[in-house]
Design a protein around this motif. Structure first.
Motif, PDB file in Angstrom:
ATOM      1  N   ALA A  27     -13.751  17.418  -0.589  1.00 48.92           N
ATOM      2  CA  ALA A  27     -13.056  16.446   0.246  1.00 48.92           C
ATOM      3  C   ALA A  27     -12.011  17.153   1.097  1.00 48.92           C
ATOM      4  O   ALA A  27     -11.848  16.866   2.291  1.00 48.92           O
ATOM      5  CB  ALA A  27     -12.390  15.383  -0.625  1.00 48.92           C
ATOM      6  N   ALA A  31     -11.735  18.077   5.587  1.00 48.51           N
ATOM      7  CA  ALA A  31     -10.624  17.740   6.477  1.00 48.51           C
ATOM      8  C   ALA A  31     -10.446  18.864   7.485  1.00 48.51           C
ATOM      9  O   ALA A  31      -9.610  19.754   7.315  1.00 48.51           O
ATOM     10  CB  ALA A  31      -9.350  17.513   5.672  1.00 48.51           C
ATOM     11  N   SER A  47      -5.857   6.086   5.234  1.00 50.07           N
ATOM     12  CA  SER A  47      -6.597   6.413   4.013  1.00 50.07           C
ATOM     13  C   SER A  47      -7.927   7.069   4.373  1.00 50.07           C
ATOM     14  O   SER A  47      -8.323   8.084   3.790  1.00 50.07           O
ATOM     15  CB  SER A  47      -6.838   5.146   3.185  1.00 50.07           C
ATOM     16  N   LYS A  48      -8.618   6.495   5.364  1.00 51.12           N
ATOM     17  CA  LYS A  48      -9.894   7.064   5.818  1.00 51.12           C
ATOM     18  C   LYS A  48      -9.672   8.320   6.660  1.00 51.12           C
ATOM     19  O   LYS A  48     -10.357   9.330   6.489  1.00 51.12           O
ATOM     20  CB  LYS A  48     -10.665   6.028   6.635  1.00 51.12           C
ATOM     21  N   SER A  50      -7.362  10.459   6.636  1.00 50.61           N
ATOM     22  CA  SER A  50      -6.890  11.615   5.865  1.00 50.61           C
ATOM     23  C   SER A  50      -8.029  12.430   5.266  1.00 50.61           C
ATOM     24  O   SER A  50      -7.848  13.608   4.936  1.00 50.61           O
ATOM     25  CB  SER A  50      -5.956  11.151   4.742  1.00 50.61           C
ATOM     26  N   LYS A  51      -9.192  11.806   5.130  1.00 50.31           N
ATOM     27  CA  LYS A  51     -10.343  12.521   4.559  1.00 50.31           C
ATOM     28  C   LYS A  51     -10.905  13.557   5.526  1.00 50.31           C
ATOM     29  O   LYS A  51     -11.589  14.491   5.114  1.00 50.31           O
ATOM     30  CB  LYS A  51     -11.454  11.518   4.182  1.00 50.31           C
ATOM     31  N   TYR A  86      -0.595   9.771   3.049  1.00 48.44           N
ATOM     32  CA  TYR A  86      -1.922  10.261   2.667  1.00 48.44           C
ATOM     33  C   TYR A  86      -2.074  11.774   2.796  1.00 48.44           C
ATOM     34  O   TYR A  86      -3.186  12.298   2.772  1.00 48.44           O
ATOM     35  CB  TYR A  86      -2.995   9.528   3.477  1.00 48.44           C
TER      36      TYR A  86
END
Length: 302
Positions: A27, A31, A47-48, A50-51, A86
């Motif tokens: 993960a 990024a 939240s999304k 940050s991935k 995040y």
């Protein structure tokens, strides 16, 4: 038999841990994107985002008070809070429209006051040349930079388009790095970070986003891995004017308890002396008997 079952549990637990670490590493490895964002990206799902985001650069404002198109970015605080929550390291940028040296100084002070204390670095977005700045663009850029240097020890970056830098012969040597936009090919001027598209996509962001690629990884990583250390005034003459560089508070005690009043940025206060809190942190005792921080990231003399 019990020992055998115990070993199976330990082995299974080890596999689960390795799996979790692998998933976490994957993960993190995914990024890889670097995006600059503003209110025009709407409400970002951090939240999304940050991935996939390795780094974000968040707009604080457009122009300076008095400009006809002056705007404080309505999402600057929301985006800074989301990125921090995040775990996305971020810098912040200032879209400028200089028309004088005084304007450049005022602009830098306001930008800093409106920026987040969690920003890892600051960027000058210098792409709009007003007519009155003819022949003086470098002077104004230098004035903005020197003002920022007086306000913060964090990295300060120069941003513009390749064509703008070339046509106005902008020297960026005094900055901590460069971030250059050119959508047709890699910039032919010195750059550490290359903004290569204005139509990129990022999970958690509706619509297009500007995306950038790292050219000099050592330099760029130094921006967002930078750890700012607090520095404090150690002495001051009674009667010296001290200016708030961000919004701060005045307090009844040197421990900064018992709030008396809020202080807007650029407000001048009169110092009496430097005193210490109960844990030894420097504070400024004002002539009116109240106390403020002595942290140089929040106050300065001029």
């Amino acid at each position: 038999m019990k020992n055998h079952r115990l070993m199976k549990k330990i082995f299974a637990g080890s596999l689960a841990l390795v799996s979790a670490l692998t998933i976490g590493s994957s993960a993190f490895a995914s990024a890889t994107k670097i995006a600059d964002v503003s209110q025009y990206q709407g409400s970002i799902n951090w939240s999304k985002a940050s991935k996939v985001l390795k780094l974000a650069i968040i707009r604080v404002k457009h122009g300076n008070s008095g400009d006809s198109d002056y705007t404080i970015d309505s999402k600057r605080n929301t985006n800074a809070t989301g990125a921090k929550k995040y775990g996305v390291p971020f810098g912040q940028y200032d879209y400028v429209e200089f028309n004088s040296t005084a304007d450049a100084v005022k602009d830098a002070r306001q930008f800093y006051a409106l920026s987040s204390t969690n920003a890892k670095f600051y960027a000058l977005d210098n792409e709009h040349r007003v007519s009155s700045a003819k022949g003086k663009e470098q002077t104004y850029v230098n004035a903005w930079l020197s003002t920022m240097r007086s306000l913060t020890n964090k990295p300060v970056i120069y941003y513009s388009y390749q064509s703008f830098v070339s046509s106005h012969s902008i020297s960026t040597s005094k900055f901590d790095g460069t971030w250059i936009a050119n959508y047709s090919a890699k910039p032919n001027v010195s750059t550490d970070l290359w903004q290569y598209t204005s139509s990129g996509s990022v999970s958690g962001i509706s619509g297009n986003a500007d995306l950038s690629k790292v050219v000099d990884s050592k330099t760029v990583s130094s921006w967002y891995n930078y750890t700012s250390k607090a520095t404090y005034m150690t002495s001051i003459k009674s009667g010296t004017k001290v200016y708030a560089t961000r919004a701060i508070n005045r307090y009844k005690t040197a421990n900064l308890t018992g709030k008396v009043a809020s202080v807007k940025y650029n407000t001048a206060l009169t110092a009496k002396s430097i005193v210490k809190s109960s844990n030894g942190t420097a504070r400024i005792l004002l002539t009116n008997g109240t106390y403020i921080t002595a942290n140089k990231a929040y106050v300065q003399t001029r």
